[in-house]
Design a protein around this motif. Structure first.
Motif, PDB file in Angstrom:
ATOM      1  N   SER A  23     -11.226  -6.424  10.382  1.00  0.00           N
ATOM      2  CA  SER A  23      -9.939  -5.725  10.342  1.00  0.00           C
ATOM      3  C   SER A  23     -10.106  -4.290   9.860  1.00  0.00           C
ATOM      4  CB  SER A  23      -8.964  -6.473   9.415  1.00  0.00           C
ATOM      5  OG  SER A  23      -8.757  -7.793   9.849  1.00  0.00           O
ATOM      6  N   LEU A 187       0.794 -12.934   6.553  1.00  0.00           N
ATOM      7  CA  LEU A 187       0.351 -13.286   7.892  1.00  0.00           C
ATOM      8  C   LEU A 187      -0.641 -14.437   7.780  1.00  0.00           C
ATOM      9  CD1 LEU A 187      -0.545  -9.704   9.239  1.00  0.00           C
ATOM     10  CD2 LEU A 187       1.631 -10.901   9.529  1.00  0.00           C
ATOM     11  N   VAL A 189      -3.932 -16.173   9.538  1.00  0.00           N
ATOM     12  CA  VAL A 189      -5.003 -15.916  10.507  1.00  0.00           C
ATOM     13  C   VAL A 189      -6.020 -17.053  10.437  1.00  0.00           C
ATOM     14  CG1 VAL A 189      -6.281 -14.472   8.858  1.00  0.00           C
ATOM     15  CG2 VAL A 189      -6.749 -14.268  11.294  1.00  0.00           C
ATOM     16  N   PRO A 213       4.072 -15.805  14.145  1.00  0.00           N
ATOM     17  CA  PRO A 213       2.793 -15.768  14.880  1.00  0.00           C
ATOM     18  C   PRO A 213       1.633 -16.231  14.007  1.00  0.00           C
ATOM     19  CG  PRO A 213       4.008 -13.706  15.155  1.00  0.00           C
ATOM     20  CD  PRO A 213       4.718 -14.477  14.085  1.00  0.00           C
ATOM     21  N   TYR A 215      -2.381 -15.531  13.878  1.00  0.00           N
ATOM     22  CA  TYR A 215      -3.394 -14.623  14.400  1.00  0.00           C
ATOM     23  C   TYR A 215      -4.755 -15.307  14.339  1.00  0.00           C
ATOM     24  CZ  TYR A 215       0.468 -11.428  13.987  1.00  0.00           C
ATOM     25  OH  TYR A 215       1.702 -10.854  14.136  1.00  0.00           O
ATOM     26  N   THR A 216      -5.694 -14.810  15.107  1.00  0.00           N
ATOM     27  CA  THR A 216      -7.017 -15.424  15.117  1.00  0.00           C
ATOM     28  C   THR A 216      -8.106 -14.361  15.078  1.00  0.00           C
ATOM     29  OG1 THR A 216      -7.501 -15.472  17.515  1.00  0.00           O
ATOM     30  CG2 THR A 216      -6.058 -17.208  16.657  1.00  0.00           C
ATOM     31  N   GLU A 254      -8.198  -9.876  19.956  1.00  0.00           N
ATOM     32  CA  GLU A 254      -7.566 -10.595  18.847  1.00  0.00           C
ATOM     33  C   GLU A 254      -7.663  -9.817  17.526  1.00  0.00           C
ATOM     34  OE1 GLU A 254      -5.830 -14.016  18.976  1.00  0.00           O
ATOM     35  OE2 GLU A 254      -5.563 -12.624  20.646  1.00  0.00           O
ATOM     36  N   ARG A 257      -5.087  -7.208  17.705  1.00  0.00           N
ATOM     37  CA  ARG A 257      -3.762  -7.812  17.499  1.00  0.00           C
ATOM     38  C   ARG A 257      -3.484  -7.996  15.999  1.00  0.00           C
ATOM     39  NH1 ARG A 257      -2.712 -13.606  17.801  1.00  0.00           N
ATOM     40  NH2 ARG A 257      -0.462 -13.979  17.875  1.00  0.00           N
ATOM     41  N   LEU A 258      -4.484  -8.453  15.253  1.00  0.00           N
ATOM     42  CA  LEU A 258      -4.336  -8.613  13.811  1.00  0.00           C
ATOM     43  C   LEU A 258      -4.168  -7.261  13.131  1.00  0.00           C
ATOM     44  CD1 LEU A 258      -4.397 -10.222  11.167  1.00  0.00           C
ATOM     45  CD2 LEU A 258      -6.910 -10.186  11.290  1.00  0.00           C
ATOM     46  N   ALA A 261      -0.740  -5.962  13.643  1.00  0.00           N
ATOM     47  CA  ALA A 261       0.242  -6.690  12.835  1.00  0.00           C
ATOM     48  C   ALA A 261       0.247  -6.190  11.391  1.00  0.00           C
ATOM     49  CB  ALA A 261      -0.048  -8.190  12.881  1.00  0.00           C
TER      50      ALA A 261
END
Length: 274
Positions: A23, A187, A189, A213, A215-216, A254, A257-258, A261
């Protein structure tokens, strides 16, 4: 400005550190944000070795940490000399003006390190006056006082789980659910994610009636090799523009996407870099 705590309910099983590394690197590469990545572990951390090619731990490190990292900031905090504008001087730059690493303690005794909980919130409060975003890797579980202190002061909590049904049941049944999650945005994940498993993110959400959602961070051999080889930044630079046919495409999408977010939930409305 925002402080994000990465926390998991089971030590060594939910890939929390790998998720922080991924991340932080993507945010550093793709967002116009000044980002700090740090951890609060006493033991050796993959976070440091992922970014610092020559980091070998306390005893045989080729890098001197005495005047950098969390220990140095603790000394400044206890002496009343800590100020936001000097935080960066005690970090290691990973991406110039975009991503800095705050290394952990070099104290030889865990009990000596644990007393940092007395000043840890002040350290990151000062850091958050300088950085747009701080991502902090915490010890898992609810028994670590330092982790609980950091969860209290964070603006967003990233809960790291995996596809182990026992861990999932313990979390969603509130057995492993810190009370702070009832007060703070968070969140969920799934680390080391296998999209082919019957326990997909969609099926997990359906089973536990979780409406937000999930997340992965998919399992990715090349990424794990980069962690071991201490070449994480090289990995992301190589894979930024892979197409849909590439083995690492799903992983990259992915992670993005994280990252999106995290930035969105903190209201850091900045354009993504091309």
């Amino acid at each position: 400005m925002g402080q994000v705590a990465f926390w998991g309910n089971a030590h060594g099983q939910v890939a929390t550190t790998a998720n922080v590394v991924a991340s932080a690197t993507v945010i550093g590469l793709e967002y116009a944000l000044r980002t700090l990545v740090a951890h609060t572990h006493w033991s050796r951390s993959t976070l440091e070795s992922a970014f610092l090619k020559y980091f070998n731990g306390r005893e045989d490190s080729m890098i001197t940490f005495n005047d950098t990292g969390l220990d140095a900031l603790e000394r400044l905090a206890r002496s009343g000399r800590l100020a936001p504008e000097i935080i960066q001087d005690y970090t290691n730059p990973i991406l110039k003006d975009r991503l800095d690493l705050l290394t952990g303690t070099t104290k030889p005794d865990e009990a000596l390190f644990e007393s940092i909980h007395e000043v840890i919130q002040g350290i990151f409060y000062a850091a958050n006056q300088f950085y747009d975003l701080s991502l902090i890797d915490l010890n898992s579980g609810q028994q670590n006082q330092l982790s609980m202190t950091m969860l209290q002061s964070s603006d967003l909590i990233v809960v790291n789980l995996n596809q182990n049904i026992n861990l999932l049941e313990r979390f969603f049944s509130k057995e492993d659910w810190p009370e702070i999650l009832n007060e703070k945005p968070f969140l969920v994940v799934l680390g080391s994610y296998d999209p082919a498993s019957k326990y997909s993110a969609q099926n997990i959400a359906r089973r536990f009636r979780y409406k937000d959602p999930i997340y992965t961070v998919p399992y990715c051999t090349d990424f794990l090799d980069a962690l071991n080889d201490r070449k994480v930044l090289d990995f992301f630079l190589r894979n930024r523009s892979v197409n849909k046919q590439h083995d690492n495409y799903f992983f990259m999408q992915e992670i993005r996407r994280l990252a999106r977010a995290i930035v969105d939930r903190l209201g850091l409305d900045l354009e993504m870099d091309e």
